[in-house]
Design a protein around this motif. Structure first.
Motif, PDB file in Angstrom:
ATOM      1  N   LYS A  96     -62.963 -53.839  39.336  1.00  0.00           N
ATOM      2  CA  LYS A  96     -62.141 -54.981  39.745  1.00  0.00           C
ATOM      3  C   LYS A  96     -61.065 -54.600  40.685  1.00  0.00           C
ATOM      4  O   LYS A  96     -60.539 -53.795  40.610  1.00  0.00           O
ATOM      5  CB  LYS A  96     -61.747 -55.513  38.380  1.00  0.00           C
ATOM      6  CG  LYS A  96     -62.805 -55.874  37.592  1.00  0.00           C
ATOM      7  CD  LYS A  96     -62.156 -56.614  36.232  1.00  0.00           C
ATOM      8  CE  LYS A  96     -63.497 -57.375  35.453  1.00  0.00           C
ATOM      9  NZ  LYS A  96     -64.151 -56.438  34.488  1.00  0.00           N
ATOM     10  N   ASP A  97     -60.884 -55.760  41.399  1.00  0.00           N
ATOM     11  CA  ASP A  97     -59.495 -55.845  42.469  1.00  0.00           C
ATOM     12  C   ASP A  97     -58.105 -56.069  41.608  1.00  0.00           C
ATOM     13  O   ASP A  97     -58.434 -56.320  40.415  1.00  0.00           O
ATOM     14  CB  ASP A  97     -59.824 -56.720  43.616  1.00  0.00           C
ATOM     15  CG  ASP A  97     -60.046 -58.216  43.241  1.00  0.00           C
ATOM     16  OD1 ASP A  97     -59.540 -58.635  42.342  1.00  0.00           O
ATOM     17  OD2 ASP A  97     -60.200 -58.845  44.321  1.00  0.00           O
ATOM     18  N   ALA A  98     -57.238 -56.119  42.514  1.00  0.00           N
ATOM     19  CA  ALA A  98     -56.041 -56.370  41.802  1.00  0.00           C
ATOM     20  C   ALA A  98     -55.806 -57.669  41.219  1.00  0.00           C
ATOM     21  O   ALA A  98     -55.322 -57.878  40.313  1.00  0.00           O
ATOM     22  CB  ALA A  98     -54.886 -56.254  42.709  1.00  0.00           C
ATOM     23  N   GLU A  99     -56.599 -58.752  41.408  1.00  0.00           N
ATOM     24  CA  GLU A  99     -56.601 -59.943  40.858  1.00  0.00           C
ATOM     25  C   GLU A  99     -57.592 -60.049  39.944  1.00  0.00           C
ATOM     26  O   GLU A  99     -57.974 -61.157  39.142  1.00  0.00           O
ATOM     27  CB  GLU A  99     -57.020 -61.163  41.779  1.00  0.00           C
ATOM     28  CG  GLU A  99     -55.759 -61.389  42.835  1.00  0.00           C
ATOM     29  CD  GLU A  99     -55.671 -60.553  43.620  1.00  0.00           C
ATOM     30  OE1 GLU A  99     -56.529 -60.655  44.818  1.00  0.00           O
ATOM     31  OE2 GLU A  99     -54.540 -60.393  44.128  1.00  0.00           O
ATOM     32  N   GLY A 100     -58.123 -59.055  39.182  1.00  0.00           N
ATOM     33  CA  GLY A 100     -59.342 -58.915  38.172  1.00  0.00           C
ATOM     34  C   GLY A 100     -60.875 -59.219  38.594  1.00  0.00           C
ATOM     35  O   GLY A 100     -61.482 -59.508  37.818  1.00  0.00           O
ATOM     36  N   GLN A 101     -60.758 -59.620  40.067  1.00  0.00           N
ATOM     37  CA  GLN A 101     -62.040 -60.025  40.368  1.00  0.00           C
ATOM     38  C   GLN A 101     -63.205 -58.825  40.540  1.00  0.00           C
ATOM     39  O   GLN A 101     -62.677 -57.812  41.244  1.00  0.00           O
ATOM     40  CB  GLN A 101     -62.005 -60.764  41.670  1.00  0.00           C
ATOM     41  CG  GLN A 101     -61.247 -62.174  41.774  1.00  0.00           C
ATOM     42  CD  GLN A 101     -61.911 -62.907  40.579  1.00  0.00           C
ATOM     43  OE1 GLN A 101     -63.000 -63.393  40.559  1.00  0.00           O
ATOM     44  NE2 GLN A 101     -60.999 -63.437  39.797  1.00  0.00           N
TER      45      GLN A 101
END
Lengths: 181, 108
Positions: free
Chosen positions: B36-41
């Motif tokens: 996941k990326d920093a935004e949780g996506q």
């Protein structure tokens, strides 16, 4: 379905793990013990020593069992003719070198058609499938794989007359790969 | 990120009938799809899913790769040289990219 029965006859699997127990204990990687061992520990109260004395099997993922079953079908894989080489201890699970080979003349009449490389603990069980031809000359392939955690890696080869060859290797993983926590 | 810097190694010369080792390496992120990326996506999967090697149009070797293959995938395989010809190797990734390299073989 009994997870061990399709993957590994109980005796050899246990021998392998028992052989490695000092190494595993020394490396402090017993954290991978699965629910069966936790149960045993709670019941006996003997703690760590009991677990070390009788290490649990590494139960393969359902995805691995499905993938393995699809490849093998109703056939019986033969041990010993396929060679799977992996390090026994992999510090970095992101880059684990593997080598798979089998003695084969690689002729039209007698060759290895394909080789499946499977993980029993990664999020995706199917790591790679290699298709060989008579132009291959030699049934050998190598590369680098990811291992999410300590586990058994399994290779299955299918010969030109549809015989199944299987090889297995347990790898203790320090830092897991695969981008999962 | 597309695949870059394909590197293929094989003996400088080979005899007809000889079995040679071919080593292929390419720079590629091999994003698993599990992260996941920093935004949780979730970061979409982008891996090289297929590698092929041909010689004068005949298939030598195919590798179907999954996300359990390391970044910058390396492959070693073997080839029985039938005679003079050209080696074609190809890497295909999830973003639709294909890298094709061609190498004449020096057959003595």
């Amino acid at each position: 379905m009994n997870a061990r029965s399709i993957l590994t006859p109980p005796k050899p699997a246990r021998d392998r793990l028992v052989d490695r127990r000092e190494v595993l204990a020394g490396a402090g990687v017993l954290a991978f013990v699965i629910s069966g061992a936790r149960g045993a520990r709670a019941e006996t109260g003997a703690g760590r020593a009991a677990v070390i004395a009788d290490p649990p099997p590494l139960v393969p993922t359902a995805q691995f069992q499905d993938a393995f079953q699809k490849i093998v079908g109703s056939g019986t894989p033969i041990e010993g003719r396929l060679v799977l080489e992996l390090p026994e201890d992999a510090e970095n699970g992101n880059i684990v070198p593997y080598k798979i080979s089998a003695e084969s003349p690689m002729t039209e009449a007698d060759h290895i058609q394909r080789i499946h490389l499977l993980s029993t603990q990664n999020p995706q069980a199917s790591v790679a499938t290699f298709h060989l031809t008579t132009l291959s000359g030699k049934a050998a392939v190598s590369g680098r794989m990811r291992l999410a955690k300590t586990q058994e890696v399994v290779a299955v080869a299918v010969t030109s007359d549809n015989a199944l060859l299987v090889a297995r290797q347990v790898v203790a993983v320090g830092i897991g790969g695969c981008g999962v926590d | 990120m597309p695949a870059t810097k394909p590197r293929v190694r094989f003996p400088e010369q080979a005899a007809a009938g000889e079995i040679i080792e071919i080593k292929a390496l390419i720079t590629h992120v091999m994003e698993t799809g599990n992260r996941k990326d920093a935004e949780g996506q979730p970061i979409p999967r982008n891996i090289i899913h297929t590698f092929t090697a041909h010689y004068d149009g005949d298939l030598i070797f195919t590798a179907e790769l999954g996300s359990g293959i390391s970044a910058n995938p390396f492959l070693s395989f073997f080839f029985r040289v039938p005679g003079p010809g050209e080696l074609w190797v190809s890497w295909k990734d999830d973003e639709g990219g294909e890298t094709v390299e061609r190498y004449p073989l020096n057959v003595v």
